[in-house]
Design a protein around this motif. Sequence first.
Motif, PDB file in Angstrom:
ATOM      1  N   PHE A  26      15.966 -25.983  13.787  1.00 13.87           N
ATOM      2  CA  PHE A  26      16.084 -24.788  14.628  1.00 13.87           C
ATOM      3  C   PHE A  26      17.196 -25.027  15.637  1.00 13.87           C
ATOM      4  CE2 PHE A  26      14.750 -21.685  17.817  1.00 13.87           C
ATOM      5  CZ  PHE A  26      14.502 -20.592  16.996  1.00 13.87           C
ATOM      6  N   THR A  27      18.268 -24.247  15.541  1.00 10.79           N
ATOM      7  CA  THR A  27      19.426 -24.452  16.415  1.00 10.79           C
ATOM      8  C   THR A  27      19.625 -23.234  17.317  1.00 10.79           C
ATOM      9  OG1 THR A  27      20.892 -23.436  14.826  1.00 10.79           O
ATOM     10  CG2 THR A  27      20.544 -25.805  14.608  1.00 10.79           C
ATOM     11  N   MET A  33      19.440 -15.621  15.818  1.00 15.37           N
ATOM     12  CA  MET A  33      19.001 -14.800  14.676  1.00 15.37           C
ATOM     13  C   MET A  33      17.596 -14.277  14.916  1.00 15.37           C
ATOM     14  SD  MET A  33      20.279 -17.016  11.448  1.00 15.37           S
ATOM     15  CE  MET A  33      21.941 -17.599  11.286  1.00 15.37           C
ATOM     16  N   VAL A  37      16.480 -10.363  15.234  1.00 14.64           N
ATOM     17  CA  VAL A  37      15.418  -9.752  14.429  1.00 14.64           C
ATOM     18  C   VAL A  37      14.389  -9.101  15.356  1.00 14.64           C
ATOM     19  CG1 VAL A  37      13.497 -10.237  12.866  1.00 14.64           C
ATOM     20  CG2 VAL A  37      15.730 -11.265  12.451  1.00 14.64           C
ATOM     21  N   VAL A  40      16.008  -5.938  17.099  1.00 12.43           N
ATOM     22  CA  VAL A  40      16.178  -4.813  16.168  1.00 12.43           C
ATOM     23  C   VAL A  40      14.816  -4.196  15.859  1.00 12.43           C
ATOM     24  CG1 VAL A  40      16.851  -4.170  13.819  1.00 12.43           C
ATOM     25  CG2 VAL A  40      18.338  -5.632  15.169  1.00 12.43           C
ATOM     26  N   PHE A  94      21.552  -5.956  11.376  1.00 10.36           N
ATOM     27  CA  PHE A  94      21.572  -7.399  11.627  1.00 10.36           C
ATOM     28  C   PHE A  94      22.945  -7.836  12.130  1.00 10.36           C
ATOM     29  CE2 PHE A  94      21.996 -11.873  10.329  1.00 10.36           C
ATOM     30  CZ  PHE A  94      20.845 -12.396  10.875  1.00 10.36           C
ATOM     31  N   VAL A 116      27.821 -18.183   7.718  1.00  9.87           N
ATOM     32  CA  VAL A 116      26.878 -17.062   7.828  1.00  9.87           C
ATOM     33  C   VAL A 116      27.462 -15.818   7.165  1.00  9.87           C
ATOM     34  CG1 VAL A 116      25.752 -15.508   9.462  1.00  9.87           C
ATOM     35  CG2 VAL A 116      25.783 -17.960   9.899  1.00  9.87           C
TER      36      VAL A 116
ATOM     37  N   GLU B  27      21.298 -25.616   7.600  1.00 16.43           N
ATOM     38  CA  GLU B  27      20.318 -25.005   8.507  1.00 16.43           C
ATOM     39  C   GLU B  27      20.689 -23.551   8.824  1.00 16.43           C
ATOM     40  OE1 GLU B  27      21.218 -28.102  10.990  1.00 16.43           O
ATOM     41  OE2 GLU B  27      22.388 -26.997  12.460  1.00 16.43           O
ATOM     42  N   GLN B  28      22.009 -23.284   8.928  1.00 16.77           N
ATOM     43  CA  GLN B  28      22.414 -21.900   9.205  1.00 16.77           C
ATOM     44  C   GLN B  28      22.024 -20.980   8.064  1.00 16.77           C
ATOM     45  OE1 GLN B  28      26.070 -20.885  11.425  1.00 16.77           O
ATOM     46  NE2 GLN B  28      26.678 -22.980  10.970  1.00 16.77           N
ATOM     47  N   ILE B  29      22.283 -21.441   6.836  1.00 21.86           N
ATOM     48  CA  ILE B  29      21.953 -20.601   5.676  1.00 21.86           C
ATOM     49  C   ILE B  29      20.447 -20.384   5.589  1.00 21.86           C
ATOM     50  CG2 ILE B  29      21.947 -20.545   3.151  1.00 21.86           C
ATOM     51  CD1 ILE B  29      24.705 -21.919   3.284  1.00 21.86           C
ATOM     52  N   TRP B  31      18.158 -20.451   7.976  1.00 19.58           N
ATOM     53  CA  TRP B  31      17.666 -19.536   9.019  1.00 19.58           C
ATOM     54  C   TRP B  31      18.214 -18.124   8.847  1.00 19.58           C
ATOM     55  CZ3 TRP B  31      13.603 -19.923  11.997  1.00 19.58           C
ATOM     56  CH2 TRP B  31      13.025 -21.186  12.151  1.00 19.58           C
ATOM     57  N   LEU B  32      19.450 -18.033   8.310  1.00 14.85           N
ATOM     58  CA  LEU B  32      20.003 -16.703   8.050  1.00 14.85           C
ATOM     59  C   LEU B  32      19.133 -15.953   7.050  1.00 14.85           C
ATOM     60  CD1 LEU B  32      22.304 -14.550   8.155  1.00 14.85           C
ATOM     61  CD2 LEU B  32      23.304 -15.717   6.218  1.00 14.85           C
ATOM     62  N   SER B  35      15.565 -15.180   8.537  1.00 17.96           N
ATOM     63  CA  SER B  35      15.509 -14.068   9.498  1.00 17.96           C
ATOM     64  C   SER B  35      15.916 -12.756   8.840  1.00 17.96           C
ATOM     65  CB  SER B  35      16.399 -14.359  10.713  1.00 17.96           C
ATOM     66  OG  SER B  35      17.689 -14.712  10.290  1.00 17.96           O
ATOM     67  N   PHE B  36      16.893 -12.820   7.918  1.00 18.72           N
ATOM     68  CA  PHE B  36      17.337 -11.585   7.267  1.00 18.72           C
ATOM     69  C   PHE B  36      16.224 -10.989   6.411  1.00 18.72           C
ATOM     70  CE2 PHE B  36      19.525  -8.893   4.239  1.00 18.72           C
ATOM     71  CZ  PHE B  36      20.448  -8.241   5.044  1.00 18.72           C
ATOM     72  N   LEU B  39      13.607  -9.443   8.606  1.00 22.93           N
ATOM     73  CA  LEU B  39      14.071  -8.141   9.113  1.00 22.93           C
ATOM     74  C   LEU B  39      14.063  -7.088   8.011  1.00 22.93           C
ATOM     75  CD1 LEU B  39      15.152  -6.679  11.611  1.00 22.93           C
ATOM     76  CD2 LEU B  39      17.453  -7.211  10.849  1.00 22.93           C
ATOM     77  N   ILE B  42      10.514  -5.932   7.536  1.00 26.23           N
ATOM     78  CA  ILE B  42      10.081  -5.076   8.653  1.00 26.23           C
ATOM     79  C   ILE B  42      10.742  -3.704   8.550  1.00 26.23           C
ATOM     80  CG2 ILE B  42      10.195  -4.768  11.162  1.00 26.23           C
ATOM     81  CD1 ILE B  42      10.009  -7.843  11.399  1.00 26.23           C
TER      82      ILE B  42
END
Lengths: 249, 181
Positions: A26-27, A33, A37, A40, A94, A116, B27-29, B31-32, B35-36, B39, B42
């Motif tokens: 977790f950064t 992000m 979420v 939004v 997003f 990303v 880690e970025q991918i 978490w991306l 979270s995506f 979302l 939702i």
Amino acid sequence: MAHSPLEQFEIKPLAEFHIAGVDASFTNSSLMMVIVVTLVTLFLTGGMRKSALVPGRWQTMVEMAYEFVANMVKENVGKEGKQYFPFIFTLFMFILGCNLLGMVPYSFTVTSHIVVTFALAATVFVGVTLIGFFKHGLGYLKLFAPSGAPGWLLPLIVVIEIISYLIRPISLSVRLFANMLAGHLMMKIFAGFVISLGSIGVAGYFGAVLPFAFNIFMTGLEILVAFLQAYVFAILSCIYLNDAMHPSH
Amino acid sequence: MATTATTEVANKEAGGLPQLDFTTFEEQIVWLFLSFIVLLVIVSKVALPRVTKVLEEREERIAGDLDKAETQRRDADETKAAYEASLATARAEAQAVMAEAKAQIQKDMAKAQSELDAKLNAEAANAEAAIRAAKDKALEGLGDMAKDITRDLAEKLAGVDASDADINKAVENALNSAKGA
């Protein structure tokens, strides 16, 4: 200079996680992000909590966002694109959320990282390609041979079309990444000018007015870019989706 | 300034843009996508259906209201036509009644006029008869009076004692000539 303009882009781990050999730490990027979420979700559900027939201000904003993206999908993909509307809407919200949240001082801009934006663009690219082949089978390859082109030009056109198709995820991701990177870099550099000039003395105070004013202008411009790039990303995804739905046009 | 920034960063142990630090990609991918997807779920399951529902309800309501307005407008038109028709009928009836009344009045007037004329004529006839009677009576009396006057005149003026027969004859002749006049 104590701070490098690139320091704002550094990934700082807040908690280390390794799940099944995958680094899921977790950064600060992950935090942003999660905040996006949450915001939004709050924006959308909060605006619709009354679901009034005559909308208030907040509900109007939510409906505007909805209709903005819905029209975008309808105009670029057509009626069949309706089933992909939630995806395009999520994509738009997003990216817009990440871009705008990045404008908050001391925050982190998720979309300023090529990995990303490339992951998002690659998702769109792979998804669109799969939809194209799923809907039309090998007929999807007609996309690379536009009808009405003279026969002798066809080999050349096909090559160009294939290259332009394969370059889509790169252009899509680099556009967003580069815009975010350049904007935030510029703002940080000019903010650095204000600090260094201010430290010189009284004469420097007057000199610092110029980069300070420029930064105010840049802030407005960056907010515009935040909207614009989210829009561009979403509309290009729609156009690619349209190619997948109607390859021979 | 940009060059000094670059050299400063280059001096750091990581080196270059933080964006090119491959160790952070995983880690970025992760978490991306995490979270995506959250979302997306939702948005597609909660947020968008609510907006869709409200927009549809509003569209239905507006269409319904427009329909209702159209029906009411048609009703109003019908009512207006009926009103105008009844107005025309009433006007025609009123005109008929007026014409009838006028005719009746004229009839009554003519009757009254003729009655009055008859009465007046009768009265005039009566009056004429009365006048004639009175005249005759007066003329009868006139004969006797004339005989007396004639005898007196003959006696006193001429000293003639005229016989009754002569006097009667003379008076009759005079009266007849006056009547004839």
